[in-house]
Design a protein around this motif. Structure first.
Motif, PDB file in Angstrom:
ATOM      1  N   THR A   1      -5.479 -34.701   4.711  1.00  0.00           N
ATOM      2  CA  THR A   1      -6.688 -34.648   3.892  1.00  0.00           C
ATOM      3  C   THR A   1      -7.092 -36.038   3.429  1.00  0.00           C
ATOM      4  OG1 THR A   1      -6.161 -32.415   3.151  1.00  0.00           O
ATOM      5  CG2 THR A   1      -7.680 -33.691   1.790  1.00  0.00           C
ATOM      6  N   ILE A   2      -6.109 -36.848   3.035  1.00  0.00           N
ATOM      7  CA  ILE A   2      -6.411 -38.218   2.616  1.00  0.00           C
ATOM      8  C   ILE A   2      -7.049 -38.997   3.765  1.00  0.00           C
ATOM      9  CG2 ILE A   2      -5.347 -40.405   1.948  1.00  0.00           C
ATOM     10  CD1 ILE A   2      -3.297 -38.713   0.344  1.00  0.00           C
ATOM     11  N   ALA A   3      -6.484 -38.853   4.968  1.00  0.00           N
ATOM     12  CA  ALA A   3      -6.994 -39.595   6.116  1.00  0.00           C
ATOM     13  C   ALA A   3      -8.391 -39.145   6.522  1.00  0.00           C
ATOM     14  CB  ALA A   3      -6.031 -39.441   7.297  1.00  0.00           C
ATOM     15  N   VAL A   4      -8.666 -37.842   6.410  1.00  0.00           N
ATOM     16  CA  VAL A   4      -9.917 -37.295   6.928  1.00  0.00           C
ATOM     17  C   VAL A   4     -11.044 -37.330   5.902  1.00  0.00           C
ATOM     18  CG1 VAL A   4     -11.020 -35.173   7.760  1.00  0.00           C
ATOM     19  CG2 VAL A   4      -8.796 -35.864   8.658  1.00  0.00           C
ATOM     20  N   THR A   5     -10.731 -36.983   4.654  1.00  0.00           N
ATOM     21  CA  THR A   5     -11.800 -36.816   3.664  1.00  0.00           C
ATOM     22  C   THR A   5     -12.084 -38.051   2.826  1.00  0.00           C
ATOM     23  OG1 THR A   5     -10.275 -35.943   1.991  1.00  0.00           O
ATOM     24  CG2 THR A   5     -11.304 -34.353   3.484  1.00  0.00           C
ATOM     25  N   PHE A   6     -11.100 -38.945   2.665  1.00  0.00           N
ATOM     26  CA  PHE A   6     -11.341 -40.110   1.810  1.00  0.00           C
ATOM     27  C   PHE A   6     -12.480 -40.991   2.308  1.00  0.00           C
ATOM     28  CE2 PHE A   6      -7.750 -40.998  -1.374  1.00  0.00           C
ATOM     29  CZ  PHE A   6      -7.672 -39.655  -1.703  1.00  0.00           C
ATOM     30  N   PRO A   7     -12.613 -41.254   3.620  1.00  0.00           N
ATOM     31  CA  PRO A   7     -13.773 -42.057   4.040  1.00  0.00           C
ATOM     32  C   PRO A   7     -15.109 -41.436   3.645  1.00  0.00           C
ATOM     33  CG  PRO A   7     -12.151 -41.975   5.790  1.00  0.00           C
ATOM     34  CD  PRO A   7     -11.688 -41.002   4.744  1.00  0.00           C
ATOM     35  N   ALA A   8     -15.243 -40.114   3.837  1.00  0.00           N
ATOM     36  CA  ALA A   8     -16.490 -39.443   3.450  1.00  0.00           C
ATOM     37  C   ALA A   8     -16.658 -39.442   1.933  1.00  0.00           C
ATOM     38  CB  ALA A   8     -16.500 -38.017   3.988  1.00  0.00           C
ATOM     39  N   LEU A   9     -15.563 -39.226   1.202  1.00  0.00           N
ATOM     40  CA  LEU A   9     -15.635 -39.193  -0.252  1.00  0.00           C
ATOM     41  C   LEU A   9     -16.032 -40.557  -0.810  1.00  0.00           C
ATOM     42  CD1 LEU A   9     -15.097 -37.534  -2.864  1.00  0.00           C
ATOM     43  CD2 LEU A   9     -12.751 -38.401  -2.786  1.00  0.00           C
TER      44      LEU A   9
ATOM     45  N   ALA B   1     -19.553 -41.461  -0.343  1.00  0.00           N
ATOM     46  CA  ALA B   1     -20.467 -40.731  -1.225  1.00  0.00           C
ATOM     47  C   ALA B   1     -20.415 -41.214  -2.664  1.00  0.00           C
ATOM     48  CB  ALA B   1     -20.151 -39.233  -1.163  1.00  0.00           C
ATOM     49  N   VAL B   2     -19.210 -41.484  -3.185  1.00  0.00           N
ATOM     50  CA  VAL B   2     -19.080 -41.756  -4.623  1.00  0.00           C
ATOM     51  C   VAL B   2     -18.446 -43.099  -4.935  1.00  0.00           C
ATOM     52  CG1 VAL B   2     -18.957 -39.298  -5.142  1.00  0.00           C
ATOM     53  CG2 VAL B   2     -16.837 -40.581  -4.805  1.00  0.00           C
ATOM     54  N   GLY B   3     -17.995 -43.854  -3.941  1.00  0.00           N
ATOM     55  CA  GLY B   3     -17.421 -45.176  -4.193  1.00  0.00           C
ATOM     56  C   GLY B   3     -16.146 -45.119  -5.010  1.00  0.00           C
ATOM     57  N   VAL B   4     -16.071 -45.941  -6.033  1.00  0.00           N
ATOM     58  CA  VAL B   4     -14.852 -46.031  -6.849  1.00  0.00           C
ATOM     59  C   VAL B   4     -14.663 -44.823  -7.750  1.00  0.00           C
ATOM     60  CG1 VAL B   4     -14.841 -48.547  -6.843  1.00  0.00           C
ATOM     61  CG2 VAL B   4     -16.076 -47.316  -8.649  1.00  0.00           C
ATOM     62  N   ALA B   5     -15.629 -43.900  -7.779  1.00  0.00           N
ATOM     63  CA  ALA B   5     -15.517 -42.709  -8.629  1.00  0.00           C
ATOM     64  C   ALA B   5     -14.723 -41.601  -7.953  1.00  0.00           C
ATOM     65  CB  ALA B   5     -16.907 -42.202  -9.005  1.00  0.00           C
ATOM     66  N   GLY B   6     -14.061 -41.884  -6.834  1.00  0.00           N
ATOM     67  CA  GLY B   6     -13.258 -40.874  -6.153  1.00  0.00           C
ATOM     68  C   GLY B   6     -12.222 -40.217  -7.042  1.00  0.00           C
ATOM     69  N   PRO B   7     -11.459 -40.989  -7.866  1.00  0.00           N
ATOM     70  CA  PRO B   7     -10.472 -40.338  -8.750  1.00  0.00           C
ATOM     71  C   PRO B   7     -11.095 -39.325  -9.696  1.00  0.00           C
ATOM     72  CG  PRO B   7     -10.033 -42.688  -8.600  1.00  0.00           C
ATOM     73  CD  PRO B   7     -11.348 -42.446  -7.906  1.00  0.00           C
ATOM     74  N   ALA B   8     -12.299 -39.607 -10.193  1.00  0.00           N
ATOM     75  CA  ALA B   8     -12.961 -38.685 -11.119  1.00  0.00           C
ATOM     76  C   ALA B   8     -13.317 -37.380 -10.423  1.00  0.00           C
ATOM     77  CB  ALA B   8     -14.213 -39.330 -11.701  1.00  0.00           C
ATOM     78  N   VAL B   9     -13.928 -37.474  -9.235  1.00  0.00           N
ATOM     79  CA  VAL B   9     -14.320 -36.268  -8.509  1.00  0.00           C
ATOM     80  C   VAL B   9     -13.098 -35.416  -8.189  1.00  0.00           C
ATOM     81  CG1 VAL B   9     -15.340 -35.412  -6.375  1.00  0.00           C
ATOM     82  CG2 VAL B   9     -16.382 -37.330  -7.563  1.00  0.00           C
ATOM     83  N   LEU B  10     -12.033 -36.043  -7.697  1.00  0.00           N
ATOM     84  CA  LEU B  10     -10.834 -35.293  -7.315  1.00  0.00           C
ATOM     85  C   LEU B  10     -10.176 -34.631  -8.516  1.00  0.00           C
ATOM     86  CD1 LEU B  10      -9.392 -37.876  -4.784  1.00  0.00           C
ATOM     87  CD2 LEU B  10     -10.258 -35.601  -4.227  1.00  0.00           C
ATOM     88  N   LEU B  11     -10.157 -35.333  -9.660  1.00  0.00           N
ATOM     89  CA  LEU B  11      -9.535 -34.765 -10.850  1.00  0.00           C
ATOM     90  C   LEU B  11     -10.352 -33.611 -11.409  1.00  0.00           C
ATOM     91  CD1 LEU B  11      -7.379 -34.830 -13.072  1.00  0.00           C
ATOM     92  CD2 LEU B  11      -8.781 -36.534 -14.264  1.00  0.00           C
TER      93      LEU B  11
ATOM     94  N   MET C   1     -22.648 -34.112  -6.450  1.00  0.00           N
ATOM     95  CA  MET C   1     -22.613 -32.865  -5.691  1.00  0.00           C
ATOM     96  C   MET C   1     -22.014 -33.090  -4.309  1.00  0.00           C
ATOM     97  SD  MET C   1     -23.793 -30.553  -7.653  1.00  0.00           S
ATOM     98  CE  MET C   1     -23.781 -29.317  -6.384  1.00  0.00           C
ATOM     99  N   THR C   2     -22.406 -34.181  -3.657  1.00  0.00           N
ATOM    100  CA  THR C   2     -21.852 -34.491  -2.341  1.00  0.00           C
ATOM    101  C   THR C   2     -20.350 -34.706  -2.422  1.00  0.00           C
ATOM    102  OG1 THR C   2     -23.943 -35.540  -1.714  1.00  0.00           O
ATOM    103  CG2 THR C   2     -22.021 -36.041  -0.371  1.00  0.00           C
ATOM    104  N   GLY C   3     -19.930 -35.458  -3.417  1.00  0.00           N
ATOM    105  CA  GLY C   3     -18.497 -35.697  -3.595  1.00  0.00           C
ATOM    106  C   GLY C   3     -17.733 -34.436  -3.941  1.00  0.00           C
ATOM    107  N   ALA C   4     -18.339 -33.563  -4.752  1.00  0.00           N
ATOM    108  CA  ALA C   4     -17.667 -32.328  -5.141  1.00  0.00           C
ATOM    109  C   ALA C   4     -17.475 -31.398  -3.951  1.00  0.00           C
ATOM    110  CB  ALA C   4     -18.470 -31.624  -6.239  1.00  0.00           C
ATOM    111  N   LEU C   5     -18.462 -31.340  -3.053  1.00  0.00           N
ATOM    112  CA  LEU C   5     -18.331 -30.489  -1.874  1.00  0.00           C
ATOM    113  C   LEU C   5     -17.190 -30.986  -0.976  1.00  0.00           C
ATOM    114  CD1 LEU C   5     -19.675 -28.035  -0.500  1.00  0.00           C
ATOM    115  CD2 LEU C   5     -21.039 -29.649   0.827  1.00  0.00           C
ATOM    116  N   ILE C   6     -17.061 -32.295  -0.861  1.00  0.00           N
ATOM    117  CA  ILE C   6     -15.959 -32.868  -0.082  1.00  0.00           C
ATOM    118  C   ILE C   6     -14.627 -32.573  -0.758  1.00  0.00           C
ATOM    119  CG2 ILE C   6     -14.959 -35.030   0.769  1.00  0.00           C
ATOM    120  CD1 ILE C   6     -17.859 -36.103   0.928  1.00  0.00           C
TER     121      ILE C   6
END
Length: 477
Positions: free
Chosen positions: A11-19, A22-32, A183-188
């Motif tokens: 999941t890290i390998a596949v979804t992190f590039p798309a995430l 979409a959201v840049g450095v805000a990835g930790p926030a979306v995932l949490l 929304m894009t980040g949340a769907l990912i």
């Protein structure tokens, strides 16, 4: 099984590039923040799995509690998700294998597809052999994967010479340019957390009956969310989001070498390979058990409900899913311009995300509806049985509705188009699956009475109406 279903490294390998795109450095926030409503869905699966541990899981629960039509579409959505995922994950498994032996996947698409298909067929053989050997294989594969990921995370967080310092703002909403970006980040993120619910489909095959499908999904969500958030922080701190944007197919190698030069990247690729193989297995289990339940109920041809006389596994459903998934893999690899598959994979993630939101949301509403008379008996029930699952379901519906207007035609075709294909079978089933369409609704009081009559474990799913009449059960215990 729940952790393997989420496939942390894959999941890290596949979804992190798309995430990150979409959201840049805000990835930790979306995932949490997305982990919280998904945990509510896991609680819903926990409550429903204890009432009715059937192989169909959401298919059976929603059908018995909300409406048979919605129940069938819930199961159908899961099957479509599983096939799309297996088709999109087979070649990455082969590419990771080639990378371990020093052969890059670039220019070797056919070879990577063939090697990935070999892994997939091996896992299909394990699944067809029986759930006991499947569980033992998962214990080894997932255990090694978790050791590698945890060791890397500890080493990464203690690393010096970072490109950025930790910022609490990464967990805030200040980095989102607008609601569309979130929304894009949340769907990912919803797609990233998908897979733990394989525990619901294993109710009939869990030693001990009803207590089995209890906390596995919750444990899976907690474990994987912690790993995802930590790795999102590692990306921000060690290499930065621009590296991921520029190297979406190989950013893990860069990240690994930043911690353990010369071998870190290879170890992370090994973790991705193990994770992908494990996730292919659990996804195949989800699809075949759901199709088995549909065949047993005669909402699909009864052949899907056949069980191998010795191994007690749904061999017909397994063969069909394997053939369809391999055909989709070959078709996806032959699409012009899909060399790296990055764009196609992004659309597949978004399309399956819609389907996941659909059946996750219905299952959450189902759990609240089934336990509605018990919600106000205690504060614990109100929170863990009512408000949290309900909030998770509402979140999924919100993501689903808002995302439909923002996705391209291919993603919508995978999501809504795939779901629409299930309308014809469910309309046909009204004549052939009378037991399914007239099944007794789920009732916690009836389940407790059954527990008392059967010494605390409850009767098997067939005697509680979990079958469509032929009494076939999935278990090799």
């Amino acid at each position: 099984m729940a952790v393997a279903g989420c496939g942390p490294a894959h999941t890290i390998a596949v979804t992190f590039p798309a995430l990150i795109a979409a959201v840049g450095v805000a990835g930790p926030a979306v995932l949490l923040y997305c982990a919280l409503p998904v945990a509510g869905i896991a609680l819903a699966f926990r409550h429903l799995g204890r009432l009715d541990p059937g192989a169909g899981a959401a298919y059976g629960w929603v059908g018995r509690s909300l409406h048979p039509f919605l129940g069938f579409l819930s199961g159908w959505a899961l099957v479509v998700c599983a096939i799309v995922f297996m088709a999109s994950a087979t070649r990455p498994a082969g590419a990771a294998t080639l990378s371990l032996f020093g052969t890059g996947p670039t220019g070797h698409t056919a070879l990577a597809t063939a090697v990935g298909a070999g892994w997939f067929l091996l896992m299909a053989g394990v699944v067809m052999y029986g759930i006991r050997i499947s569980a033992r294989a998962q214990s080894v594969i997932t255990g090694v994967q978790l050791v590698l990921l945890v060791a890397f995370a500890v080493a990464a967080l203690s690393q010096d010479g970072n490109v950025a310092e930790f910022s609490p703002s990464w967990f805030g909403f200040g980095h989102f340019d607008g609601q569309h970006q979130f929304m894009t980040g949340a769907l990912i993120a919803v797609f990233a957390y998908w897979g733990w619910d394989v525990t619901g489909n294993l109710g009939e095959e869990t030693r001990g009956g009803r207590p089995g499908p209890g906390t596995g999904g919750v444990i899976g969500i907690v474990t994987c969310s912690a790993l995802f958030v930590v790795f999102a922080l590692c990306v921000n701190i060690l290499v930065g989001t621009e590296v991921v944007r520029q190297n979406p197919d190989s950013f893990l190698t860069v990240l690994g070498d930043a911690v353990w030069p010369g071998r870190g990247g290879r170890l992370l690729v090994l973790a991705v390979l193990l994770s992908t193989v494990a996730t292919l297995q659990t996804t195949l289990i989800q699809a075949t058990r759901t199709l088995f339940a549909m065949g047993r109920d005669r909402t699909l041809p009864p052949a899907f409900g056949r069980v191998h006389p010795r191994r007690r596994t749904p061999w017909t459903a397994t063969l069909v899913v394997v053939c369809v998934a391999l055909a989709c893999t070959v078709a996806a690899g032959s699409v012009p311009g899909s060399g790296s598959g990055a764009l196609l994979l992004a659309d597949a993630v978004s399309g399956t995300g819609l389907l996941i939101c659909f059946y996750y949301g219905l299952t959450a509403f189902c759990a609240v509806a089934v336990h509605r008379r018990e919600l106000f008996s205690s504060v614990q029930n109100l929170l863990l049985v009512g408000l949290w699952p309900l909030g998770g379901g509402l979140f999924m519906v919100w993501i689903l509705i808002r995302s439909v207007t923002q996705l391209n035609g291919l993603a919508l075709g995978i999501g809504l188009g795939g779901l629409g294909l299930g309308i014809l079978p469910v309309l046909r089933s009204r004549r052939h699956a009378t037991v399914y369409h007239r099944r007794v609704p789920l009732d916690p009081g009836r389940a407790r009475a059954a527990d008392a009559a059967y010494g605390g474990t409850g009767p098997d799913p067939a005697s509680r109406g979990g079958c469509g009449g032929n009494g076939e059960l999935l278990t090799d215990f």
